[in-house]
Scaffold this active site. Structure first.
Site, PDB file in Angstrom:
ATOM      1  N   LYS A  55      -8.165  -7.828   8.447  1.00  0.00           N
ATOM      2  CA  LYS A  55      -9.477  -7.974   7.803  1.00  0.00           C
ATOM      3  C   LYS A  55      -9.663  -9.392   7.271  1.00  0.00           C
ATOM      4  O   LYS A  55     -10.719  -9.998   7.444  1.00  0.00           O
ATOM      5  CB  LYS A  55      -9.622  -6.959   6.664  1.00  0.00           C
ATOM      6  CG  LYS A  55      -9.734  -5.527   7.135  1.00  0.00           C
ATOM      7  CD  LYS A  55      -9.749  -4.580   5.949  1.00  0.00           C
ATOM      8  CE  LYS A  55      -9.800  -3.134   6.401  1.00  0.00           C
ATOM      9  NZ  LYS A  55      -9.820  -2.203   5.256  1.00  0.00           N
ATOM     10  N   ALA A  67      -8.312  -6.263   1.523  1.00  0.00           N
ATOM     11  CA  ALA A  67      -7.350  -5.267   1.053  1.00  0.00           C
ATOM     12  C   ALA A  67      -7.469  -4.013   1.897  1.00  0.00           C
ATOM     13  O   ALA A  67      -8.495  -3.765   2.525  1.00  0.00           O
ATOM     14  CB  ALA A  67      -7.593  -4.944  -0.422  1.00  0.00           C
ATOM     15  N   ASP A  68      -6.405  -3.241   1.892  1.00  0.00           N
ATOM     16  CA  ASP A  68      -6.428  -1.949   2.555  1.00  0.00           C
ATOM     17  C   ASP A  68      -5.518  -0.994   1.794  1.00  0.00           C
ATOM     18  O   ASP A  68      -4.464  -1.398   1.293  1.00  0.00           O
ATOM     19  CB  ASP A  68      -5.981  -2.038   4.009  1.00  0.00           C
ATOM     20  CG  ASP A  68      -6.438  -0.821   4.786  1.00  0.00           C
ATOM     21  OD1 ASP A  68      -7.616  -0.801   5.190  1.00  0.00           O
ATOM     22  OD2 ASP A  68      -5.650   0.122   4.939  1.00  0.00           O
ATOM     23  N   THR A  69      -5.944   0.246   1.706  1.00  0.00           N
ATOM     24  CA  THR A  69      -5.186   1.269   0.993  1.00  0.00           C
ATOM     25  C   THR A  69      -4.800   2.377   1.963  1.00  0.00           C
ATOM     26  O   THR A  69      -5.631   2.856   2.732  1.00  0.00           O
ATOM     27  CB  THR A  69      -6.023   1.840  -0.170  1.00  0.00           C
ATOM     28  OG1 THR A  69      -6.340   0.766  -1.064  1.00  0.00           O
ATOM     29  CG2 THR A  69      -5.272   2.924  -0.921  1.00  0.00           C
ATOM     30  N   ALA A 104      -2.405  -2.990   0.043  1.00  0.00           N
ATOM     31  CA  ALA A 104      -2.023  -4.348   0.430  1.00  0.00           C
ATOM     32  C   ALA A 104      -3.231  -5.245   0.253  1.00  0.00           C
ATOM     33  O   ALA A 104      -4.373  -4.810   0.421  1.00  0.00           O
ATOM     34  CB  ALA A 104      -1.573  -4.368   1.888  1.00  0.00           C
TER      35      ALA A 104
END
EC number: 3.6.1.9
Length: 187
Positions: A55, A67-69, A104
């Site tokens: 991203k 960010a990614d969850t 992250a």
């Protein structure tokens, strides 16, 4: 922040991440990257980092935050449910059990890239079928990893969180703020 500074570009469509950063006083410009979130054969923690990186790399700008969850139930990724029935199945599986949430982030500054993964452990209380139906009926969990939102109605499902609550929400705010501050990017 001085008027000559560029905005922080948020490479995410998450209204929660945007609201958290705006609450700190940062002017935000959202640039949603066209990144496919499905199909990477990676363990949950590595998947969160890979998606955040993809991203961030897909968006141009001096100051970019992506960010990614990922919700990790015994090593299996529980993504965003496809429909209410899958949301119901996720909640049944999470009921009465702990799981991990990995968030992250990828922060690009004019001088460097910082990438980190933060993990919190979430404990769901045992849920009745009626409680699951109530929550699924709200529709809140359909756009969230694991099928629940800890900051909304989903708070009623949680017994406790070990670690940073904001990691569960989708951004380890204190750490991101400290990194931006140390690099002179201030609200």
């Amino acid at each position: 922040m001085g008027s000559g500074k560029p905005p922080l570009i948020l490479a995410s469509g998450s209204p929660r991440r945007k609201a958290l950063l705006e609450a700190l006083g940062y002017p935000i410009r959202v640039a949603v990257p066209g990144v496919e979130e499905e199909g990477l054969p990676l363990p949950p923690k590595a998947l969160a980092q890979a998606l955040a990186r993809r991203k961030g790399e897909a968006v141009q700008g001096e100051w970019v935050l992506a960010a990614d969850t990922v919700v990790d139930l015994d090593g299996e990724v529980l993504g965003k449910p496809k429909d209410p029935e899958e949301n119901r199945l996720f909640l049944r599986r999470l009921s009465g059990r702990p799981h991990l949430v990995h968030t992250a982030f990828y922060l690009r500054t004019p001088k460097e890239v910082v990438e980190e993964v933060h993990t919190a452990k979430v404990f769901f209380r045992p849920l009745s079928e009626e409680e699951i139906a109530w929550y699924v009926g709200s529709g809140e969990g359909l756009d969230k990893a694991g099928g629940y939102g800890a900051q909304g109605l989903g708070m009623a499902l949680l017994e406790r969180v070990e670690g940073d609550f904001y990691t569960v929400v989708g951004l380890p705010v204190s750490r991101v703020f400290a990194l931006l501050w140390a690099r002179g990017f201030r609200p």
